[in-house]
Write an enzyme that holds these catalytic residues in place. Structure first.
Site, PDB file in Angstrom:
ATOM      1  N   GLU A   1     -11.111  -9.436   2.823  1.00 19.49           N
ATOM      2  CA  GLU A   1      -9.842  -9.082   3.463  1.00 19.49           C
ATOM      3  C   GLU A   1     -10.127  -8.873   4.939  1.00 19.49           C
ATOM      4  OE1 GLU A   1      -6.209  -5.809   3.392  1.00 19.49           O
ATOM      5  OE2 GLU A   1      -7.386  -6.170   1.575  1.00 19.49           O
TER       6      GLU A   1
ATOM      7  N   ARG B   1      -7.089  12.872   0.849  1.00 20.14           N
ATOM      8  CA  ARG B   1      -6.065  13.271   1.812  1.00 20.14           C
ATOM      9  C   ARG B   1      -4.681  12.737   1.472  1.00 20.14           C
ATOM     10  NH1 ARG B   1      -7.921  10.148   7.255  1.00 20.14           N
ATOM     11  NH2 ARG B   1      -9.839  11.247   6.702  1.00 20.14           N
TER      12      ARG B   1
ATOM     13  N   HIS C   1      -3.657  -4.705   7.711  1.00 20.99           N
ATOM     14  CA  HIS C   1      -3.818  -3.529   8.552  1.00 20.99           C
ATOM     15  C   HIS C   1      -2.933  -3.650   9.786  1.00 20.99           C
ATOM     16  CE1 HIS C   1      -5.837   0.311   9.344  1.00 20.99           C
ATOM     17  NE2 HIS C   1      -5.599   0.020  10.623  1.00 20.99           N
TER      18      HIS C   1
ATOM     19  N   ASN D   1       0.847  -1.188   0.000  1.00 21.18           N
ATOM     20  CA  ASN D   1       0.000   0.000   0.000  1.00 21.18           C
ATOM     21  C   ASN D   1       0.888   1.245   0.000  1.00 21.18           C
ATOM     22  OD1 ASN D   1      -1.604   2.244   0.958  1.00 21.18           O
ATOM     23  ND2 ASN D   1      -3.175   0.771   1.516  1.00 21.18           N
TER      24      ASN D   1
ATOM     25  N   HIS E   1       0.804   6.215   2.055  1.00 22.22           N
ATOM     26  CA  HIS E   1       1.482   7.142   2.954  1.00 22.22           C
ATOM     27  C   HIS E   1       2.723   7.781   2.348  1.00 22.22           C
ATOM     28  CE1 HIS E   1      -1.520   6.621   5.919  1.00 22.22           C
ATOM     29  NE2 HIS E   1      -1.383   5.306   5.859  1.00 22.22           N
TER      30      HIS E   1
ATOM     31  N   HIS F   1      -5.598   3.667  -1.847  1.00 22.26           N
ATOM     32  CA  HIS F   1      -6.935   4.024  -1.371  1.00 22.26           C
ATOM     33  C   HIS F   1      -7.235   5.460  -1.777  1.00 22.26           C
ATOM     34  CE1 HIS F   1      -9.822   4.321   2.374  1.00 22.26           C
ATOM     35  NE2 HIS F   1     -10.409   4.674   1.234  1.00 22.26           N
TER      36      HIS F   1
ATOM     37  N   GLU G   1      -8.542   0.545  -3.404  1.00 21.13           N
ATOM     38  CA  GLU G   1      -9.397   0.616  -2.217  1.00 21.13           C
ATOM     39  C   GLU G   1     -10.320   1.815  -2.331  1.00 21.13           C
ATOM     40  OE1 GLU G   1      -6.885  -1.552   1.356  1.00 21.13           O
ATOM     41  OE2 GLU G   1      -7.038   0.645   1.340  1.00 21.13           O
TER      42      GLU G   1
ATOM     43  N   THR H   1      -8.235   3.541   8.395  1.00 24.80           N
ATOM     44  CA  THR H   1      -9.437   2.709   8.429  1.00 24.80           C
ATOM     45  C   THR H   1      -9.526   1.992   9.765  1.00 24.80           C
ATOM     46  OG1 THR H   1      -9.218   2.392   6.050  1.00 24.80           O
ATOM     47  CG2 THR H   1     -10.730   0.940   7.210  1.00 24.80           C
TER      48      THR H   1
ATOM     49  N   ARG I   1      -9.421   8.202  -1.187  1.00 25.84           N
ATOM     50  CA  ARG I   1     -10.431   8.636  -0.220  1.00 25.84           C
ATOM     51  C   ARG I   1     -11.277   9.769  -0.781  1.00 25.84           C
ATOM     52  NH1 ARG I   1     -10.530   7.797   5.359  1.00 25.84           N
ATOM     53  NH2 ARG I   1      -9.160   6.128   6.065  1.00 25.84           N
TER      54      ARG I   1
END
Length: 245
Positions: A152, A50, A195, A7, A10, A44, A71, A102, A46
Site C-alpha cells: 500500500e 487510542r 492516506h 477506515n 476516527h 488500525h 492494520e 501514520t 494501535r
C-alpha cells in the site's frame, strides 16, 4: 473495478475523546457495508488503543460480510491478535506513540529479515498481507523479497502538497506514485494506496490503472458529519468510478 476500503478509526477517536460507547465504530462499518459501495473496512489497532479497541476488532470480525483489513504494527502482541481472528487482510504499518497519524511508510529494507519471519505465519494462516510503504523502489524491492503479496503506497506527501498549493511538488509526488505502482506490478505485487485522500485529490490516484484498492478514512468520517456516511462513501465511489473510465 477499483476497490474502496473505508477506515473507521476516527469514529472511535470521537468516542474515546469523551469515553463511553458512542459513536460506535462498528455501527459505522455496518452503514458502510449496507451502502453497497464500500468493498472493505480498515481498522488500525494501535499499541496504545487510542481509537480502535480489541473489542471493536472482535465485533467487526463477527459482524462483517465484507473483508476486514486489520492494520497493525509488527509486534508480537499484534501478530497474536491477528492470528486469533485471521482477518481477510493484514496491513503492516509503522507506528510511533507520539505521532497523531501514520507519518510515513514502513522501513522494510532495514528490517527485511525480521519482517520476513514476522509475516510468514500470517500468510500461512490465510491472511492477505500488505506492507504500507513510501513510493520508493528500494522499499518495494524489499517488500517483494520478504514475500508480501501486496503493498500500500503512502499518498500523504502528494495530498499535503495538493492541499498546500505546492503544485510542482504535488505533480512530482504523483509521478513517483505512478512510476512505483507500475514497478511494483512488474514484480507481481498487488498495489493499493491511501492516506489523506479527499474528493479534491483522489482522481489522479484513482486513475492509475495499477492501483487496485484505495483506503480512505479520516476525510470520509469527517465528511459524514455533514452529509452522512452513506452519502459520503457514495460520492467517493462515484469520483473513483469516473476516474477509472
Amino acid at each position: 473495478m477499483l476497490r474502496l476500503g473505508l477506515n473507521i478509526d476516527h469514529v472511535a477517536t470521537i468516542r474515546n475523546a469523551r469515553g463511553g460507547l458512542l459513536p460506535d465504530p462498528v455501527r459505522a462499518a455496518e452503514i458502510a457495508q449496507a451502502s453497497g459501495v464500500v468493498d472493505g473496512i480498515t481498522a488500525h489497532l494501535r499499541e496504545d488503543r487510542r481509537h480502535i479497541t480489541d473489542r471493536d476488532i472482535e465485533r467487526l470480525v463477527e459482524m462483517l460480510n465484507i473483508p476486514l483489513n486489520f492494520e497493525m504494527a509488527a509486534t508480537p502482541e499484534m501478530q497474536a491478535i491477528a492470528l486469533k481472528h485471521t482477518p481477510h487482510a493484514v496491513c503492516i504499518v509503522p507506528e510511533k506513540r507520539e505521532e497523531r497519524t501514520t507519518e510515513g511508510g514502513l522501513e522494510v529494507a532495514r528490517e527485511e529479515n525480521q519482517l520476513a519471519h514476522f509475516i510468514a505465519p500470517l500468510k500461512e494462516a490465510g491472511c492477505r498481507v500488505s506492507i504500507f510503504i513510501a513510493a520508493d523502489k528500494r522499499q518495494i524491492e524489499a517488500a517483494h523479497r520478504i514475500g508480501a503479496p501486496v503493498i500500500e503506497i503512502h499518498t500523504g506527501a502528494y495530498c499535503d502538497a495538493h492541499a498546500e498549493g505546492r503544485f510542482e511538488d504535488r505533480d512530482r509526488e504523483l509521478a513517483r506514485i505512478q512510476d512505483m505502482a507500475n514497478f511494483a506490478k512488474s514484480l507481481g505485487l498487488e498495489v493499493h494506496a491511501g492516506h489523506g485522500l479527499t474528493y479534491d485529490d483522489v482522481t489522479p490516484i484513482a486513475a492509475i490503472p495499477e492501483i487496485k484498492e484505495l483506503n480512505i478514512g479520516h476525510f470520509l468520517i469527517g465528511e459524514s458529519i455533514f452529509i452522512g456516511l452513506d452519502h459520503a462513501a457514495k460520492k467517493m465511489r462515484a469520483i473513483m468510478n469516473e476516474a477509472r473510465k
